[in-house]
Design an enzyme around this catalytic site. Structure first.
Site, short mmCIF file in Angstrom:
data_model
loop_
_atom_site.label_atom_id
_atom_site.label_comp_id
_atom_site.label_asym_id
_atom_site.label_seq_id
_atom_site.Cartn_x
_atom_site.Cartn_y
_atom_site.Cartn_z
CB THR A 1 -0.95 0.03 1.22
OG1 THR A 1 -0.17 0.07 2.41
CG2 THR A 1 -1.85 -1.19 1.23
CG ASP A 2 -1.17 4.85 -1.43
OD1 ASP A 2 -1.82 4.63 -0.38
OD2 ASP A 2 -1.69 5.30 -2.47
CB ALA A 3 1.36 7.59 2.46
CB VAL B 1 -5.05 3.13 -1.70
CG1 VAL B 1 -5.51 2.63 -3.05
CG2 VAL B 1 -6.17 3.86 -0.97
#
Length: 134
Positions: free
Chosen positions: A14-16, A19
């Protein structure tokens, strides 16, 4: 022939914002194709050593529909659309546990000689197994 493989989304995927990062969907699809091949009795390292071939992505088109998030349980569906002498066209889709399609891709896999990276015929043993399961 359709093959389904489960995938869990880990924090590293995931990103920050929590997601799933866009390239991770490609990794999930790659794992599903590897497990599909394994389910047919073929290991990729043995294909290199014994058949002198590798499968490589030749082209792909991907559509991101909905986001997946950290800790989601997903299913990757892989279906063969067409088999040519040296390539296989897959339709792959990723669904969440609500059976909502979140991502779809058309992926062409080429069979190549690992030394030259030039096209090679898909081995007869693989083609026979594909005929057997269809």
């Amino acid at each position: 022939m359709e093959f389904t493989w489960p995938v869990r989304v880990y924090y590293e995927d995931t990103d920050a914002g929590g997601v799933v990062y866009h390239t991770c969907y490609l990794k999930f699809m790659e794992r599903a194709r590897t497990e599909w091949l394994r389910s047919l009795g073929f290991e990729q390292d043995e294909l290199i050593e014994k058949q002198n071939i590798v499968f490589a992505v030749r082209s792909l088109s991907i559509n991101y529909i909905k986001p997946a998030r950290f800790n989601d349980q997903l299913e990757v569906e892989s279906e063969i659309v067409k088999i040519n002498k040296a390539s296989i066209l897959f339709d792959q889709a990723i669904h969440n546990m609500n059976n909502e399609k979140i991502c779809r891709a058309e992926v062409r896999i080429a069979c190549v000689n690992p030394a030259s990276m030039k096209p090679a015929a898909i081995p007869e043993s693989i083609l026979l197994e594909l005929d057997h399961v269809n």
